[in-house]
Design a protein around this motif. Structure first.
Motif, mmCIF file in Angstrom:
data_model
loop_
_atom_site.group_PDB
_atom_site.id
_atom_site.type_symbol
_atom_site.label_atom_id
_atom_site.label_comp_id
_atom_site.label_asym_id
_atom_site.label_seq_id
_atom_site.Cartn_x
_atom_site.Cartn_y
_atom_site.Cartn_z
ATOM 1 N N GLY A 119 -34.366 -31.361 -61.851
ATOM 2 C CA GLY A 119 -35.496 -30.793 -62.577
ATOM 3 C C GLY A 119 -36.727 -31.689 -62.628
ATOM 4 N N SER A 120 -36.522 -32.978 -62.908
ATOM 5 C CA SER A 120 -37.682 -33.874 -62.972
ATOM 6 C C SER A 120 -38.375 -33.912 -61.613
ATOM 7 C CB SER A 120 -37.251 -35.292 -63.364
ATOM 8 O OG SER A 120 -36.597 -35.274 -64.604
ATOM 9 N N TYR A 152 -40.306 -30.508 -73.112
ATOM 10 C CA TYR A 152 -39.597 -31.495 -72.290
ATOM 11 C C TYR A 152 -39.688 -31.024 -70.852
ATOM 12 C CZ TYR A 152 -36.125 -34.729 -70.477
ATOM 13 O OH TYR A 152 -35.505 -35.729 -69.756
ATOM 14 N N HIS A 153 -40.243 -31.884 -69.978
ATOM 15 C CA HIS A 153 -40.351 -31.513 -68.564
ATOM 16 C C HIS A 153 -39.656 -32.526 -67.655
ATOM 17 C CE1 HIS A 153 -42.980 -28.047 -69.160
ATOM 18 N NE2 HIS A 153 -43.712 -28.761 -69.980
ATOM 19 N N GLY A 154 -38.955 -33.501 -68.245
ATOM 20 C CA GLY A 154 -38.217 -34.428 -67.400
ATOM 21 C C GLY A 154 -38.486 -35.873 -67.738
ATOM 22 N N VAL A 260 -36.808 -24.662 -65.179
ATOM 23 C CA VAL A 260 -35.636 -25.517 -64.932
ATOM 24 C C VAL A 260 -34.477 -25.148 -65.848
ATOM 25 C CG1 VAL A 260 -34.816 -27.901 -65.258
ATOM 26 C CG2 VAL A 260 -36.848 -27.461 -63.876
ATOM 27 N N LEU A 261 -34.789 -24.888 -67.108
ATOM 28 C CA LEU A 261 -33.714 -24.609 -68.071
ATOM 29 C C LEU A 261 -33.518 -23.111 -68.320
ATOM 30 C CD1 LEU A 261 -33.105 -26.691 -71.263
ATOM 31 C CD2 LEU A 261 -32.908 -24.224 -71.337
#
Ligand SMILES: Cc1ncc(COP(=O)(O)O)c(C=O)c1O
Length: 452
Positions: A119-120, A152-154, A260-261
């Motif tokens: 994801g990051s 939260y993006h990584g 991503v999630l």
């Protein structure tokens, strides 16, 4: 497991393995929690104890544990060729087929996938694509990225610069320049002290104001998760994303939707953004893309963006991007999701979970319960009327999580004051009931300690 082997593993984890987002001292004291087996929504640890997976292990194992057909597909691929990179014009079969499948199932004209390992990395790729695209279009000064607070993006530096949670950022500042944060659609704690719908979704207006204040010709992209997860399953109002799409179009700013999630059935749709009827310019994917059977991520872009790179090299590459075994795992995982109609099941079971969780509002410290599909969160407070936060050093959610574990429920990633509930999409009704029962008992116990 033989006692000696078990001891070797436990000792190795305590001595030689660096835990992610965890206190070493706690692991040394209490011992590590080592998972050794999974089947559907059930897990077993190294001591042979059984747990319900209430979290799909980091919102990843949406199809459930122990899917032999995914493992078999990977083994077959491994016998042909285990590794072939995407660098310099070389490629591999599964990467091509996965990119084609993603073009078919993602919304609108999202068409081309840049494959990475997680994801990051997907977020890093999205930022770099957005910046280089703006440069190719004749706007080299468009480098800024607008993100939301509480997101939260990584963990890598670019993704972390997007992340809007202070606790993750502090140790690594100064982060990258040009990342701007605006208030999230957090109706329970609205930064503008307004209420929906009379607020006229001020939080999306704030994005336009940020673009104007920064100078529209300096902004490359806005990045947003459809349902904000770390902030505790924040489901935005229906007009939020259509309005954001209009704003981005008006100012020539790209819209990166971080799925991503959320993607692969978590919110009751294959992709959460489908609920809002818009098409992003770039969509990031990871986690449940392979159901956890192998590491993989992707930045999927619209055809038009890819075409701008026709005569230019995208200056980006990841050694394990498009790894054949991961791509095969993702293809099989998507095949299962479609065959078993798992997003629909997520929607139906999510409705059940919502109903089961509702009575937990009886608890003094449960301030809010929110979510969609099988993506829920509880937010704890000291006082329901004032919404006063429980001090961080009380580690209230971590205490709930620990008690749940002792009672046979796996819930990972408790934040300071939120518990996340996100079981695999194959979870049964009985398992959902048991999840809520254990949670209810654990909250009661923590509540007794906190308010005694
Ligand atoms: C929305 C979102 N984006 C990006 C990431 C980073 O993914 P990874 O941990 O695979 O690097 C996460 C991880 O939780 C996430 O929730």
């Amino acid at each position: 497991m033989h006692q000696t082997d078990r001891d070797v593993v436990i000792q190795a984890i305590k001595e030689n393995l660096w835990p992610h987002y965890a206190f070493q001292s706690e692991i040394r004291e209490k011992g590590p929690k080592v998972l050794v087996k999974g089947d559907g929504a059930i897990l077993w640890d190294i001591e042979g104890r059984e747990y319900i997976d209430g979290h799909s292990i980091l919102w990843v194992v949406n199809v459930g544990h122990g899917r032999k057909e995914i493992v078999q597909a990977m083994a077959q691929q491994g016998e042909k060729i285990s590794y072939a990179s995407l660098f310099g014009g070389y490629s591999n079969e599964p990467a091509g087929l996965l990119a084609k499948k993603l073009a078919e199932i993602t919304p609108g004209d999202l068409w081309v996938s840049f494959l990475v390992s997680g994801g990051s990395e997907a977020v890093e790729a999205a930022i770099k694509i957005a910046r280089q695209y703006q440069m190719l279009m004749g706007f080299p000064q468009r480098f800024k990225i607008i993100a939301r607070k509480e997101s939260y993006h990584g963990a890598t530096l670019g993704a972390l610069s997007c992340t809007g949670l202070r606790v993750y950022r502090t140790s690594f500042e100064p982060l990258l320049p040009g990342f701007v944060h605006v208030p999230p659609p957090y109706c329970y704690r609205c930064e503008f002290q307004l209420e929906y719908p009379s607020c006229n979704i001020q939080c999306v207006k704030a994005i336009e104001e940020a673009i104007l204040w920064e100078g529209p010709k300096t902004v490359a992209a806005v990045i947003a998760e459809p349902v904000m997860s770390a902030a505790g399953a924040l489901v935005p109002p229906p007009e939020y994303f259509p309005r954001l799409r209009e704003i981005c179009d008006h100012y020539g700013v790209l819209l990166i939707i971080d799925e991503v999630l959320n993607a692969f059935g978590r919110t009751g749709k294959m992709f959460a953004i489908e609920r809002y009827g818009i098409v992003p310019d770039i969509m990031t994917l990871a986690k449940a893309l392979s159901g956890g059977y192998a590491p993989i991520g992707a930045a999927v872009v619209r055809k038009e963006i890819f075409e701008a790179f026709q005569d230019y090299m995208m200056m980006h590459g990841i050694t394990y991007g498009g790894h054949p075994l991961s791509c095969v795992a993702a293809l099989k995982n998507i095949e299962i999701m479609e065959r078993e109609n798992l997003p629909q099941r997520g929607e139906e079971m999510g409705r059940e979970l919502g109903k089961l969780l509702e009575p937990l509002k009886k608890h003094k410290m449960v301030g809010d319960i929110r979510g969609i599909g099988l993506h829920y969160a509880l937010e704890y407070v000291l006082d329901k009327n004032t919404k006063a936060r429980i001090p961080g050093d009380q580690r209230v959610a971590a205490r709930v999580e620990e008690l749940c574990w002792k009672k046979g429920l796996y819930l990972c990633r408790a934040s300071v004051d939120k518990t996340y509930i996100a079981p695999p999409l194959v979870v049964t009704n009985d398992q959902l009931q048991r999840i809520v029962e254990i949670l209810d008992q654990s909250i009661s116990e923590v509540e007794r300690e906190i308010f005694s």
